[in-house]
Scaffold this motif. Structure first.
Motif, PDB file in Angstrom:
ATOM      1  N   SER A  62       0.824  -1.210   0.000  1.00 22.94           N
ATOM      2  CA  SER A  62       0.000   0.000   0.000  1.00 22.94           C
ATOM      3  C   SER A  62       0.860   1.264   0.000  1.00 22.94           C
ATOM      4  O   SER A  62       0.422   2.323  -0.458  1.00 22.94           O
ATOM      5  CB  SER A  62      -0.945  -0.001   1.193  1.00 22.94           C
ATOM      6  N   GLY A 103     -12.349  -1.795  -1.946  1.00 27.38           N
ATOM      7  CA  GLY A 103     -11.310  -1.316  -1.039  1.00 27.38           C
ATOM      8  C   GLY A 103     -10.887   0.107  -1.341  1.00 27.38           C
ATOM      9  O   GLY A 103     -11.346   0.735  -2.308  1.00 27.38           O
ATOM     10  N   LEU A 121      -2.734   4.192   4.709  1.00 29.53           N
ATOM     11  CA  LEU A 121      -3.744   3.436   5.447  1.00 29.53           C
ATOM     12  C   LEU A 121      -4.704   2.857   4.424  1.00 29.53           C
ATOM     13  O   LEU A 121      -5.216   3.583   3.555  1.00 29.53           O
ATOM     14  CB  LEU A 121      -4.492   4.343   6.429  1.00 29.53           C
ATOM     15  N   PHE A 123      -7.860  -0.237   3.447  1.00 25.06           N
ATOM     16  CA  PHE A 123      -8.825  -1.279   3.808  1.00 25.06           C
ATOM     17  C   PHE A 123      -9.210  -1.999   2.531  1.00 25.06           C
ATOM     18  O   PHE A 123      -9.207  -1.408   1.438  1.00 25.06           O
ATOM     19  CB  PHE A 123     -10.063  -0.692   4.495  1.00 25.06           C
ATOM     20  N   ASN A 124      -9.519  -3.263   2.653  1.00 24.02           N
ATOM     21  CA  ASN A 124      -9.893  -4.017   1.463  1.00 24.02           C
ATOM     22  C   ASN A 124     -10.725  -5.236   1.843  1.00 24.02           C
ATOM     23  O   ASN A 124     -10.417  -5.926   2.818  1.00 24.02           O
ATOM     24  CB  ASN A 124      -8.651  -4.481   0.686  1.00 24.02           C
ATOM     25  N   TYR A 125     -11.771  -5.456   1.078  1.00 25.09           N
ATOM     26  CA  TYR A 125     -12.584  -6.673   1.192  1.00 25.09           C
ATOM     27  C   TYR A 125     -12.332  -7.531  -0.029  1.00 25.09           C
ATOM     28  O   TYR A 125     -12.422  -7.046  -1.166  1.00 25.09           O
ATOM     29  CB  TYR A 125     -14.074  -6.327   1.286  1.00 25.09           C
ATOM     30  N   THR A 233      -9.450  -6.632   5.302  1.00 19.14           N
ATOM     31  CA  THR A 233      -8.088  -6.282   5.700  1.00 19.14           C
ATOM     32  C   THR A 233      -7.993  -4.818   6.102  1.00 19.14           C
ATOM     33  O   THR A 233      -8.493  -3.938   5.388  1.00 19.14           O
ATOM     34  CB  THR A 233      -7.108  -6.561   4.544  1.00 19.14           C
ATOM     35  N   LEU A 234      -7.360  -4.582   7.254  1.00 15.19           N
ATOM     36  CA  LEU A 234      -6.962  -3.233   7.665  1.00 15.19           C
ATOM     37  C   LEU A 234      -5.443  -3.173   7.614  1.00 15.19           C
ATOM     38  O   LEU A 234      -4.764  -4.014   8.208  1.00 15.19           O
ATOM     39  CB  LEU A 234      -7.460  -2.932   9.074  1.00 15.19           C
ATOM     40  N   ASN A 235      -4.928  -2.168   6.912  1.00 14.03           N
ATOM     41  CA  ASN A 235      -3.501  -2.159   6.578  1.00 14.03           C
ATOM     42  C   ASN A 235      -2.847  -0.824   6.923  1.00 14.03           C
ATOM     43  O   ASN A 235      -3.448   0.247   6.780  1.00 14.03           O
ATOM     44  CB  ASN A 235      -3.347  -2.447   5.075  1.00 14.03           C
ATOM     45  N   SER A 249      -0.663  -5.853   8.242  1.00 13.37           N
ATOM     46  CA  SER A 249      -2.117  -5.937   8.092  1.00 13.37           C
ATOM     47  C   SER A 249      -2.701  -6.848   9.152  1.00 13.37           C
ATOM     48  O   SER A 249      -2.054  -7.804   9.594  1.00 13.37           O
ATOM     49  CB  SER A 249      -2.494  -6.489   6.709  1.00 13.37           C
ATOM     50  N   ASN A 251      -6.258  -9.151   9.466  1.00 12.80           N
ATOM     51  CA  ASN A 251      -7.282  -9.689   8.570  1.00 12.80           C
ATOM     52  C   ASN A 251      -8.396 -10.343   9.376  1.00 12.80           C
ATOM     53  O   ASN A 251      -8.133 -11.134  10.290  1.00 12.80           O
ATOM     54  CB  ASN A 251      -6.667 -10.728   7.631  1.00 12.80           C
TER      55      ASN A 251
END
Length: 500
Positions: A62, A103, A121, A123-125, A233-235, A249, A251
């Motif tokens: 990222s 995301g 920062l 986020f992703n699904y 996911t939070l990254n 990350s 998950n």
């Protein structure tokens, strides 16, 4: 006597659990999903980053983004199954359309002279596995379904397999499952359906014989699966100076899985007391999981990038419920009251999937294009059903440790840019998780795609195809009937990303 209800739930005892190696593999395997660009290059992004689904490979990716952006992807999943069973070949296809990725990433550039140039920062699904699938197997075999029930019945006393005075058959079925376990419950179904009979008509009898007479039988088996394994996911990632990217990350996984199977058998001898059998099963699983990942990407020079990442084990917490129904021409008149409305609930259990290590290298040719290679290693023999102290899981975990082995995976992808147009292609190879690949074969896949850059946004289209041979067993125990499936999965994905 009037029946008050035919929907009854009970909490099954731990020893009634029927979790197996199949459950472990189902939730340990992630298919190639994600953004259309990610799919078009077969997921070879470990040293590249700059893609929302690349966070699944290397969380440092990222920090490669130069701008904040959001994106989403929809995919059409086409499955083609050629099924060989009993010298008969059947073909089944299935299609489903899903929004499989959503995301965003937010990039903050440093306004000071700090060596930390920026942070990201994200986020992703991602739907990392779509379970929607169906196949039909039909053919002639010398192993009838009576062997399944005989296997579970031998050694079980006859007394508990009888319904008691005034007891409904569905109540007896649930009570046996809760108090005596899965084996006794299957013996009860075999006895009440008339498929098997006791050698002696006494409550103490523990030996049984089959009412089915045949040299061979005709069988038809249909399995339909649905559901998904998703990952949110939070990254966090950061760029240090000009050449190093670091990221981490967390998950959060979510599982929903349904499997319904329909089994029909006939073709018995003319003098056989049993002339037809149907036996259907429904499994519903829900659960959640947690994992984390760490990664780094380094620029060795203007052209070469390398990456490395660690994906922790995933710790799943799951619950199962099952339903069954059976019928034959000799079944007791109330057998239909045991149906899909009569539900067995099992104790919560856990699965720990093995950690995964990935090493990557990429060659970047300025603005013209790139080539990227990822290698991943995962030792599937370290997967576990938990609690490991449960004696019912001990034997299965020992079997997992002996049957499964290391999985080596390779992903190769490339991209060539012609002004605003990007042409992409990729190749993927993944070894069988079994030491003996006769159970599940190696997976081979290729992909291709195209993208158009509008400046502030991008539209991407991808095509990917994987092929794998799988031996699919009809039942978890008692009978080893299996169909050989040549499984071809084809995905077409369309994705849109927008910078801001």
């Amino acid at each position: 006597m009037k029946r008050i209800s035919t929907f009854i739930m009970v909490l099954a005892c731990t020893f009634a659990s029927a979790q197996t190696i199949d459950d472990v593999l189902r939730y340990s395997t992630e298919n190639l999903q994600g953004t259309a660009r990610f799919q078009a290059m077969s997921g070879a992004f470990g040293a590249l980053g700059g893609d929302l689904s690349a966070l699944n490979i290397n969380p440092a990716g990222s920090a490669v983004f130069n701008f904040s952006e959001i994106g989403f992807t929809g995919s059409n999943y086409h499955r083609n199954n050629d099924v060989l069973y009993g010298n008969s070949l059947r073909n089944t296809t299935d299609n489903s359309l899903e929004l499989n990725q959503v995301g965003g990433v937010f990039v903050f550039n440093s306004s000071t002279d700090s060596p930390w140039k920026k942070i990201a920062l994200a986020f992703n699904y991602d739907m990392v596995r779509n379970f929607d699938d169906e196949f039909v197997a039909s053919g002639n075999t010398i192993v009838g379904i009576d062997n399944y029930f005989l296997n579970f019945a031998q050694g079980e006393p006859l007394g508990p397999l009888r319904t008691q005075q005034g007891e409904f058959i569905e109540d007896a079925y649930l009570d046996i499952g809760a108090n005596l376990g899965y084996s006794a419950q299957q013996a009860f179904l075999g006895f009440q359906s008339g498929l098997i009979e006791p050698v002696e008509d006494t409550d103490q009898n523990t030996s049984y014989f089959s009412n089915a007479q045949y040299g061979n039988v005709n069988q038809r088996y249909l399995q339909s699966n649905s559901g998904y394994n998703s990952k949110f996911t939070l990254n966090f990632a950061s760029q240090y100076k000009e050449d190093l990217y670091l990221g981490a990350s967390v998950n959060f996984h979510n599982i929903l899985y349904d499997r319904v199977t329909y089994f029909d058998e006939d073709g018995y001898d003319a003098e056989s007391p049993i002339q037809f059998t149907t036996f259907d099963n429904l499994l519903h699983t829900e659960g959640y999981g947690f994992s984390f990942s760490l990664g780094a990407i380094a620029k060795l020079n203007q052209s070469i990038r390398v990456g490395g990442s660690y994906q922790s084990p995933t710790w799943y917490t799951l619950t199962d419920d099952t339903s069954q129904r059976i019928n034959t021409n000799l079944a007791v008149s109330d057998i239909d009251y045991i149906n899909f409305n009569i539900v067995n609930l099992y104790d919560e259990y856990r699965i720990k999937t093995p950690e995964k290590y990935t090493g990557s290298i990429a060659l970047v040719f300025g603005q013209d294009g790139l080539i990227s290679l990822d290698y991943s290693y995962q030792d599937m023999s370290k997967a576990e059903l938990r609690p490991a102290s449960d004696p019912n899981f001990t034997a299965e975990n020992d079997f997992i440790a002996g049957a499964l082995g290391a999985v080596n995976s390779y992903r190769l992808g490339g991209e060539y840019r012609i002004e605003e147009v990007s042409l992409r292609a990729g190749y993927r190879f993944e070894e069988s998780p079994y030491e003996n690949s006769d159970f599940i074969g190696d997976l081979n896949g290729f992909s291709a795609g195209i993208g158009y850059n509008f400046g502030a946004s991008r539209l991407d289209l991808a095509y990917s195809r994987t092929e794998q041979d799988v031996n699919s067993y009809f039942f978890d125990g008692g009978i080893d009937s299996a169909a050989l499936i040549n499984r071809i999965n084809t995905n077409i994905a369309l994705g849109y990303t927008m910078k801001f």
